[in-house]
Design a protein around this motif. Sequence first.
Motif, PDB file in Angstrom:
ATOM      1  N   GLU A   1       0.908  -1.121   0.035  1.00  0.00           N
ATOM      2  CA  GLU A   1       0.090   0.160   0.033  1.00  0.00           C
ATOM      3  C   GLU A   1       0.784   1.097   0.069  1.00  0.00           C
ATOM      4  OE1 GLU A   1      -2.603  -0.026   3.449  1.00  0.00           O
ATOM      5  OE2 GLU A   1      -3.347  -1.966   3.048  1.00  0.00           O
ATOM      6  N   SER A   2       0.556   2.264  -0.385  1.00  0.00           N
ATOM      7  CA  SER A   2       1.248   3.571  -0.607  1.00  0.00           C
ATOM      8  C   SER A   2       0.065   4.806  -0.440  1.00  0.00           C
ATOM      9  CB  SER A   2       1.850   3.637  -1.877  1.00  0.00           C
ATOM     10  OG  SER A   2       1.194   3.841  -2.812  1.00  0.00           O
ATOM     11  N   ARG A   3       0.853   5.805  -0.130  1.00  0.00           N
ATOM     12  CA  ARG A   3      -0.203   7.011   0.020  1.00  0.00           C
ATOM     13  C   ARG A   3       1.035   8.288  -0.004  1.00  0.00           C
ATOM     14  NH1 ARG A   3      -3.032   3.533   0.678  1.00  0.00           N
ATOM     15  NH2 ARG A   3      -4.698   3.464   2.129  1.00  0.00           N
ATOM     16  N   GLY A   4       0.709   9.089  -1.123  1.00  0.00           N
ATOM     17  CA  GLY A   4       1.615  10.068  -1.540  1.00  0.00           C
ATOM     18  C   GLY A   4       2.549   9.818  -2.565  1.00  0.00           C
ATOM     19  N   LEU A   5       2.441   8.658  -3.363  1.00  0.00           N
ATOM     20  CA  LEU A   5       3.304   8.567  -4.484  1.00  0.00           C
ATOM     21  C   LEU A   5       2.381   8.971  -5.829  1.00  0.00           C
ATOM     22  CD1 LEU A   5       5.250   5.157  -3.497  1.00  0.00           C
ATOM     23  CD2 LEU A   5       6.090   7.551  -3.227  1.00  0.00           C
ATOM     24  N   ARG A   6       3.307   9.144  -6.788  1.00  0.00           N
ATOM     25  CA  ARG A   6       2.536   9.591  -8.186  1.00  0.00           C
ATOM     26  C   ARG A   6       1.818   8.453  -8.809  1.00  0.00           C
ATOM     27  NH1 ARG A   6       5.322  12.057 -13.604  1.00  0.00           N
ATOM     28  NH2 ARG A   6       3.622  12.037 -14.705  1.00  0.00           N
ATOM     29  N   TRP A   7       2.536   7.181  -8.474  1.00  0.00           N
ATOM     30  CA  TRP A   7       2.197   5.744  -8.976  1.00  0.00           C
ATOM     31  C   TRP A   7       1.637   4.780  -7.733  1.00  0.00           C
ATOM     32  CZ3 TRP A   7       5.961   8.101 -12.116  1.00  0.00           C
ATOM     33  CH2 TRP A   7       5.653   8.684 -12.965  1.00  0.00           C
ATOM     34  N   PRO A   8       0.514   4.707  -7.241  1.00  0.00           N
ATOM     35  CA  PRO A   8       0.376   3.957  -6.115  1.00  0.00           C
ATOM     36  C   PRO A   8       0.903   2.291  -6.245  1.00  0.00           C
ATOM     37  CG  PRO A   8      -1.526   5.113  -6.653  1.00  0.00           C
ATOM     38  CD  PRO A   8      -0.632   5.398  -7.795  1.00  0.00           C
ATOM     39  N   LEU A   9       1.004   1.939  -5.222  1.00  0.00           N
ATOM     40  CA  LEU A   9       1.638   0.457  -4.949  1.00  0.00           C
ATOM     41  C   LEU A   9       0.423  -0.561  -4.967  1.00  0.00           C
ATOM     42  CD1 LEU A   9       4.761   0.820  -3.023  1.00  0.00           C
ATOM     43  CD2 LEU A   9       4.612   0.996  -5.714  1.00  0.00           C
ATOM     44  N   GLU A  10      -0.943  -0.096  -4.499  1.00  0.00           N
ATOM     45  CA  GLU A  10      -1.945  -0.964  -4.319  1.00  0.00           C
ATOM     46  C   GLU A  10      -2.046  -1.720  -5.703  1.00  0.00           C
ATOM     47  OE1 GLU A  10      -2.579   2.050  -1.068  1.00  0.00           O
ATOM     48  OE2 GLU A  10      -1.914   1.947  -3.230  1.00  0.00           O
ATOM     49  N   GLY A  11      -2.479  -3.291  -5.483  1.00  0.00           N
ATOM     50  CA  GLY A  11      -2.724  -4.225  -6.283  1.00  0.00           C
ATOM     51  C   GLY A  11      -1.767  -4.605  -7.188  1.00  0.00           C
ATOM     52  N   LEU A  12      -0.506  -4.290  -7.030  1.00  0.00           N
ATOM     53  CA  LEU A  12       0.718  -4.524  -7.860  1.00  0.00           C
ATOM     54  C   LEU A  12       1.068  -6.202  -7.311  1.00  0.00           C
ATOM     55  CD1 LEU A  12       2.914  -1.680  -8.037  1.00  0.00           C
ATOM     56  CD2 LEU A  12       1.536  -2.630  -9.805  1.00  0.00           C
ATOM     57  N   VAL A  13       1.339  -6.798  -8.005  1.00  0.00           N
ATOM     58  CA  VAL A  13       1.925  -8.362  -7.828  1.00  0.00           C
ATOM     59  C   VAL A  13       3.071  -8.500  -8.449  1.00  0.00           C
ATOM     60  CG1 VAL A  13       1.463 -10.846  -7.753  1.00  0.00           C
ATOM     61  CG2 VAL A  13      -0.434  -9.162  -7.388  1.00  0.00           C
ATOM     62  N   TRP A  14       4.344  -8.429  -7.819  1.00  0.00           N
ATOM     63  CA  TRP A  14       5.415  -8.643  -8.266  1.00  0.00           C
ATOM     64  C   TRP A  14       6.101 -10.088  -7.996  1.00  0.00           C
ATOM     65  CZ3 TRP A  14       7.914  -3.456  -5.838  1.00  0.00           C
ATOM     66  CH2 TRP A  14       7.634  -2.576  -6.306  1.00  0.00           C
ATOM     67  N   LYS A  15       6.627 -10.516  -9.104  1.00  0.00           N
ATOM     68  CA  LYS A  15       7.350 -11.811  -9.201  1.00  0.00           C
ATOM     69  C   LYS A  15       8.852 -11.693  -8.763  1.00  0.00           C
ATOM     70  CE  LYS A  15       4.179 -13.557 -12.650  1.00  0.00           C
ATOM     71  NZ  LYS A  15       4.350 -14.220 -14.128  1.00  0.00           N
ATOM     72  N   ARG A  16       9.495 -12.655  -8.372  1.00  0.00           N
ATOM     73  CA  ARG A  16      10.921 -12.521  -7.978  1.00  0.00           C
ATOM     74  C   ARG A  16      11.664 -11.927  -9.429  1.00  0.00           C
ATOM     75  NH1 ARG A  16      14.610 -14.846  -4.683  1.00  0.00           N
ATOM     76  NH2 ARG A  16      13.011 -16.160  -3.583  1.00  0.00           N
ATOM     77  N   GLY A  17      12.206 -10.738  -9.015  1.00  0.00           N
ATOM     78  CA  GLY A  17      13.196 -10.079 -10.045  1.00  0.00           C
ATOM     79  C   GLY A  17      12.377  -8.883 -10.369  1.00  0.00           C
ATOM     80  N   ASP A  18      11.211  -8.520 -10.299  1.00  0.00           N
ATOM     81  CA  ASP A  18      10.378  -7.412 -10.323  1.00  0.00           C
ATOM     82  C   ASP A  18      10.661  -6.375  -9.240  1.00  0.00           C
ATOM     83  OD1 ASP A  18       9.353  -8.429 -12.553  1.00  0.00           O
ATOM     84  OD2 ASP A  18       7.153  -9.208 -11.444  1.00  0.00           O
ATOM     85  N   PHE A  19      10.437  -5.040  -9.725  1.00  0.00           N
ATOM     86  CA  PHE A  19      10.707  -4.071  -8.822  1.00  0.00           C
ATOM     87  C   PHE A  19      10.273  -2.522  -9.360  1.00  0.00           C
ATOM     88  CE2 PHE A  19      14.368  -5.101 -11.485  1.00  0.00           C
ATOM     89  CZ  PHE A  19      14.414  -3.710 -12.266  1.00  0.00           C
ATOM     90  N   GLY A  20      10.049  -1.526  -8.796  1.00  0.00           N
ATOM     91  CA  GLY A  20       9.688  -0.402  -9.027  1.00  0.00           C
ATOM     92  C   GLY A  20      10.416   0.849  -8.905  1.00  0.00           C
ATOM     93  N   VAL A  21      11.078   1.444 -10.213  1.00  0.00           N
ATOM     94  CA  VAL A  21      12.173   2.403 -10.027  1.00  0.00           C
ATOM     95  C   VAL A  21      11.178   3.743 -10.385  1.00  0.00           C
ATOM     96  CG1 VAL A  21      13.974   1.006 -10.198  1.00  0.00           C
ATOM     97  CG2 VAL A  21      13.114   2.010 -12.245  1.00  0.00           C
ATOM     98  N   SER A  22      11.839   4.767  -9.940  1.00  0.00           N
ATOM     99  CA  SER A  22      11.511   6.241 -10.640  1.00  0.00           C
ATOM    100  C   SER A  22      10.167   6.472 -10.482  1.00  0.00           C
ATOM    101  CB  SER A  22      12.087   6.259 -12.072  1.00  0.00           C
ATOM    102  OG  SER A  22      13.342   6.279 -12.112  1.00  0.00           O
ATOM    103  N   ASN A  23       9.333   6.123  -8.990  1.00  0.00           N
ATOM    104  CA  ASN A  23       8.316   6.688  -8.663  1.00  0.00           C
ATOM    105  C   ASN A  23       8.607   8.146  -8.148  1.00  0.00           C
ATOM    106  OD1 ASN A  23       5.435   6.999  -7.814  1.00  0.00           O
ATOM    107  ND2 ASN A  23       5.779   4.614  -7.430  1.00  0.00           N
ATOM    108  N   ARG A  24       7.533   8.839  -7.767  1.00  0.00           N
ATOM    109  CA  ARG A  24       7.639  10.179  -7.520  1.00  0.00           C
ATOM    110  C   ARG A  24       6.990  10.333  -6.145  1.00  0.00           C
ATOM    111  NH1 ARG A  24      11.910  13.142 -10.434  1.00  0.00           N
ATOM    112  NH2 ARG A  24      12.090  12.397 -12.383  1.00  0.00           N
ATOM    113  N   SER A  25       7.517  11.034  -5.255  1.00  0.00           N
ATOM    114  CA  SER A  25       6.850  11.668  -4.119  1.00  0.00           C
ATOM    115  C   SER A  25       5.720  12.794  -4.399  1.00  0.00           C
ATOM    116  CB  SER A  25       7.876  12.219  -2.886  1.00  0.00           C
ATOM    117  OG  SER A  25       7.113  12.692  -1.914  1.00  0.00           O
ATOM    118  N   LEU A  26       4.888  12.804  -4.122  1.00  0.00           N
ATOM    119  CA  LEU A  26       3.856  14.054  -4.487  1.00  0.00           C
ATOM    120  C   LEU A  26       4.132  15.135  -3.436  1.00  0.00           C
ATOM    121  CD1 LEU A  26       0.547  12.012  -5.051  1.00  0.00           C
ATOM    122  CD2 LEU A  26       2.186  13.142  -6.882  1.00  0.00           C
ATOM    123  N   GLY A  27       4.374  15.061  -2.353  1.00  0.00           N
ATOM    124  CA  GLY A  27       4.599  15.882  -1.406  1.00  0.00           C
ATOM    125  C   GLY A  27       6.223  15.790  -0.268  1.00  0.00           C
TER     126      GLY A  27
END
Length: 214
Positions: free
Chosen positions: A164-190
Amino acid sequence: MNALIITGGESPPAKFLSALALSADLVLAADSGFDTALAAGIDPGLVVGDFDSLSDRGLLYGLPAARVLGYSRDKDETDTEIAIREARKRGATALAIAGGGGGRLDHLVAILRLFERGDPPREWHTQRESSFFLAAGAMAGFSAAAGSLVSVFPLGGEICEGMESRGLRWPLEGLVWKRGDFGVSNRSLGPTFELRAGSTPLLVMLPLGGELLA
């Protein structure tokens, strides 16, 4: 008990490093991390390693013998691992690592792998980034200027879900990452944002100076 381990490689600026040292109950230097500590005006309580990358072994001669633990180059641990072990032996429950950026890629990856262990460091600061460990299921707030890059790496497990996330440009809710997945270059909104780790721990990377809020 908070411990700071200063290791070799690119480190934060001296002012930032000094602030970390002042907030620590114990400061250790691993090999050429002693060079970094001295350059920042920091006097470590313990210096460990095989000292193959220290600029001058003569720097050790002025220290009491009890503050220097030398090791052979033929060993099964990195100097950073030795420093972590010694910090734990002395009662450290929260570890911060400073340094390890740039330089040898194998040592950088070795530090990353420390966060997948059962007793990982709490944070890691290099020349330009601050990274923080977030345990599975835990929620925490972070400070980062609006627009700051936020990258998230799951640690271990075949599936990472339930974030879960609050305050990110691209929320993390609902994501399902397999081994080797990741999220780079998201942005803080505040100036602050929140994350909840799901089924696996997370390593959260921010620009240097970003903070894990209590």
